[in-house]
Design a protein around this motif. Structure first.
Motif, mmCIF file in Angstrom:
data_model
loop_
_atom_site.group_PDB
_atom_site.id
_atom_site.type_symbol
_atom_site.label_atom_id
_atom_site.label_comp_id
_atom_site.label_asym_id
_atom_site.label_seq_id
_atom_site.Cartn_x
_atom_site.Cartn_y
_atom_site.Cartn_z
ATOM 1 N N LEU A 1 -97.722 9.113 0.890
ATOM 2 C CA LEU A 1 -97.752 7.659 0.952
ATOM 3 C C LEU A 1 -99.121 7.167 1.398
ATOM 4 C CD1 LEU A 1 -96.292 4.973 0.714
ATOM 5 C CD2 LEU A 1 -95.454 5.264 3.042
ATOM 6 N N MET A 2 -99.734 7.873 2.324
ATOM 7 C CA MET A 2 -101.047 7.449 2.802
ATOM 8 C C MET A 2 -102.124 7.648 1.748
ATOM 9 S SD MET A 2 -100.359 5.946 5.399
ATOM 10 C CE MET A 2 -102.061 5.375 5.468
ATOM 11 N N ARG A 3 -101.959 8.625 0.863
ATOM 12 C CA ARG A 3 -102.908 8.768 -0.246
ATOM 13 C C ARG A 3 -102.833 7.550 -1.162
ATOM 14 N NH1 ARG A 3 -101.420 14.198 -2.946
ATOM 15 N NH2 ARG A 3 -102.952 13.500 -4.487
ATOM 16 N N PHE A 4 -101.621 7.061 -1.392
ATOM 17 C CA PHE A 4 -101.477 5.815 -2.147
ATOM 18 C C PHE A 4 -102.143 4.673 -1.398
ATOM 19 C CE2 PHE A 4 -98.050 7.902 -4.516
ATOM 20 C CZ PHE A 4 -98.210 7.364 -5.770
ATOM 21 N N THR A 5 -101.868 4.610 -0.098
ATOM 22 C CA THR A 5 -102.349 3.482 0.704
ATOM 23 C C THR A 5 -103.866 3.410 0.722
ATOM 24 O OG1 THR A 5 -100.384 3.594 2.116
ATOM 25 C CG2 THR A 5 -102.306 2.443 2.989
ATOM 26 N N ILE A 6 -104.539 4.536 0.964
ATOM 27 C CA ILE A 6 -105.994 4.497 1.071
ATOM 28 C C ILE A 6 -106.636 4.149 -0.262
ATOM 29 C CG2 ILE A 6 -106.346 6.957 0.627
ATOM 30 C CD1 ILE A 6 -108.319 4.663 3.041
ATOM 31 N N LYS A 7 -106.041 4.576 -1.362
ATOM 32 C CA LYS A 7 -106.623 4.234 -2.661
ATOM 33 C C LYS A 7 -106.413 2.760 -2.990
ATOM 34 C CE LYS A 7 -106.956 8.771 -4.703
ATOM 35 N NZ LYS A 7 -106.851 9.587 -5.924
ATOM 36 N N LEU A 8 -105.295 2.209 -2.564
ATOM 37 C CA LEU A 8 -105.061 0.783 -2.786
ATOM 38 C C LEU A 8 -105.916 -0.063 -1.848
ATOM 39 C CD1 LEU A 8 -101.194 0.757 -3.277
ATOM 40 C CD2 LEU A 8 -102.923 0.345 -5.031
ATOM 41 N N LEU A 9 -106.019 0.351 -0.575
ATOM 42 C CA LEU A 9 -106.788 -0.423 0.391
ATOM 43 C C LEU A 9 -108.292 -0.307 0.169
ATOM 44 C CD1 LEU A 9 -104.839 0.097 3.736
ATOM 45 C CD2 LEU A 9 -104.748 -1.833 2.160
ATOM 46 N N SER A 10 -108.728 0.786 -0.472
ATOM 47 C CA SER A 10 -110.148 0.934 -0.766
ATOM 48 C C SER A 10 -110.495 0.366 -2.131
ATOM 49 C CB SER A 10 -110.542 2.415 -0.718
ATOM 50 O OG SER A 10 -109.909 3.137 -1.757
ATOM 51 N N ASP A 11 -109.484 -0.116 -2.859
ATOM 52 C CA ASP A 11 -109.675 -0.664 -4.205
ATOM 53 C C ASP A 11 -110.200 0.389 -5.164
ATOM 54 O OD1 ASP A 11 -109.056 -3.337 -3.353
ATOM 55 O OD2 ASP A 11 -111.047 -3.452 -2.496
ATOM 56 N N CYS A 12 -109.969 1.651 -4.881
ATOM 57 C CA CYS A 12 -110.584 2.704 -5.681
ATOM 58 C C CYS A 12 -109.548 3.728 -6.139
ATOM 59 C CB CYS A 12 -111.682 3.415 -4.880
ATOM 60 S SG CYS A 12 -113.070 2.351 -4.468
ATOM 61 N N TYR A 13 -109.361 3.804 -7.427
ATOM 62 C CA TYR A 13 -108.577 4.862 -8.038
ATOM 63 C C TYR A 13 -109.164 5.114 -9.423
ATOM 64 C CZ TYR A 13 -106.341 1.113 -10.692
ATOM 65 O OH TYR A 13 -106.117 0.027 -11.511
ATOM 66 N N GLU A 14 -108.912 6.313 -9.971
ATOM 67 C CA GLU A 14 -109.426 6.633 -11.296
ATOM 68 C C GLU A 14 -108.524 5.982 -12.347
ATOM 69 O OE1 GLU A 14 -112.162 7.901 -11.823
ATOM 70 O OE2 GLU A 14 -112.673 9.428 -10.346
ATOM 71 N N PRO A 15 -109.034 5.007 -13.109
ATOM 72 C CA PRO A 15 -108.179 4.351 -14.098
ATOM 73 C C PRO A 15 -107.795 5.262 -15.257
ATOM 74 C CG PRO A 15 -110.440 3.594 -14.281
ATOM 75 C CD PRO A 15 -110.378 4.454 -13.058
#
Length: 431
Positions: A397-411
């Motif tokens: 869940l925290m991996r999801f959270t940090i990617k959402l809160l950092s605005d950064c994920y691989e599209p």
């Protein structure tokens, strides 16, 4: 969109904040004659957390803005999350699309840095020039320029109103969105709206390598007193000071009855003495601002006017970040303006400009829609407390959270978390 003999520029940019300065840089780099009109005089202050996520850092790199520590920046390695009895330090994700570090710099110097960068590229920037409204073509109703008047350092009128003409105008005029409002583009009440207040303190914490987020604010001793509404942050600036603030978000753009300055004072009473968050160490007053989110003004382009940044409601509902999206939108806007200029007919030029809202919706619409749904969940205190207490310790869940809160994920591609987030942004209706 060839420049006519009576035009003052190929494009006029209203406002020289991060969105306006970025648009000016890219337009000038594309060979356009750019005129930027800004009501303030630099350096000037803006209400902001002053922390830049890796997504915003990526935009600075694209522009060629210096980001080394000897340029006045402090780097941070990730997010420290405090809440529900937990204290976690989450490093920014390692991605191919974004750097694995954030940056911080006070807006007084950050905005001036971007303005000077745009000037060095070739943009003309006129400070203390307050834009009063659009100039419309009498036959078509199209925006063909703006009216503006000189103001003094206090914003008072200091000269006669002037008219500036250009075939396209980029409105980066902030949350007031005067240009959009003048065209009847109203704020949407079904989109989230945030409110934030902040101030600065001199403190030994000024070199903290983590951006700190407090998911719970307490009236007294944590877990032994009343829980206050909102969330807080502490961002080190590396210059002897930190930016400290708090905010809240609502799923609808409704006025709040919360006294945020009083709330801030209550939170500060509980700060550890060694942080030195006291009136004696406070630098300036507590100031606040609204955070328009999730494309709360549409259309983003109409009749020769392009909306960028807060003017188009481009703050992320996930974390209140607006700078990265303003700069991204400005980059896209500059590209469509440059492409339009190369077209040979008015119809072809208009078609090129109309790509702007389509690109922004494709890039961010699904993400903002997810954020809107997220806000509807966390604005309920009971649910937020359950998520904070039981969700923070769970690694996935925290991996999801940090990617959402950092605005950064691989599209495209990436790990399981990236693929799930990217998939969700495509499934939900675009904002």
């Amino acid at each position: 969109m060839p420049q006519l003999h009576d035009d003052d520029a190929d494009v006029i940019v209203v406002g020289a904040g991060p969105g306006g300065a970025t648009a000016a840089h890219y337009c000038a780099a594309a060979g356009l004659k750019v005129l930027v009109l800004e009501k303030a005089e630099f350096p000037r202050d803006k209400i902001c957390g002053d922390g830049l996520t890796p997504r915003a850092v990526s935009e600075l790199v694209k522009m060629g803005v210096p980001i080394e520590e000897n340029d006045g920046w402090i780097r941070n390695k990730g997010l420290r999350v405090i809440g529900g009895g937990h204290r976690l330090e989450l490093e920014w994700p390692e991605l191919s699309s974004y750097p694995s570090f954030g940056l911080a710099k006070a807006r007084t110097s950050f905005d001036q840095l971007l303005v000077e960068h745009a000037r060095s590229t070739g943009a003309e920037i006129r400070e203390r020039m307050n834009v009063t409204g659009p100039v419309l073509d009498e036959r078509t109703g199209r925006v063909v320029g703006v009216t503006a008047r000189p103001v003094d350092g206090n914003g008072r009128r200091a000269g006669e109103e002037q008219t500036f003409r250009a075939p396209v105008v980029i409105a980066a005029d902030g949350v007031s969105a005067r240009m959009a409002t003048a065209l009847g583009i109203a704020k949407r009440d079904d989109r989230p709206m945030g409110v934030a207040v902040r101030t600065y303190f001199t403190t030994p914490r000024h070199t903290d390598p983590w951006m700190e987020s407090h998911l719970e604010l307490w009236e007294g001793k944590p877990h032994e007193s009343a829980l206050l509404p909102g969330y807080g942050w502490i961002f080190a600036l590396g210059d002897g000071s930190v930016n400290v603030g708090l905010g809240s978000v609502s799923s609808r753009a409704q006025a709040t009855k919360i006294d945020y300055k009083d709330l801030f004072a209550t939170w500060m009473k509980n700060a550890p003495a060694e942080w030195e968050f006291t009136p004696d160490h406070q630098l300036g007053p507590v100031r606040g601002a609204a955070l328009p989110m999730a494309f709360n003004r549409k259309p983003l382009y109409t009749r020769g006017l392009i909306l960028v940044g807060d003017a188009g409601g481009m703050v992320s509902p996930f974390n209140g970040e607006g700078i990265a999206y303003a700069m991204q939108a400005a980059r896209v806007a500059a590209d469509v303006v440059a492409q339009a200029r190369s077209r040979g007919t008015a119809a072809a030029r208009e078609k090129a400009l109309e790509r702007y809202p389509a690109i922004m919706s494709q890039d961010l619409g699904g993400y903002y829609r997810l954020g809107t749904m997220f806000v509807k969940i966390i604005e309920h205190p009971q649910i937020m407390r359950l998520l904070t207490k039981h969700g923070l310790p769970r690694p996935l869940l925290m991996r999801f959270t940090i990617k959402l809160l950092s605005d950064c994920y691989e599209p495209h591609g990436g790990d399981l978390v990236d693929r799930v987030i990217a998939g969700l942004t495509k499934v939900v209706p675009a904002a």
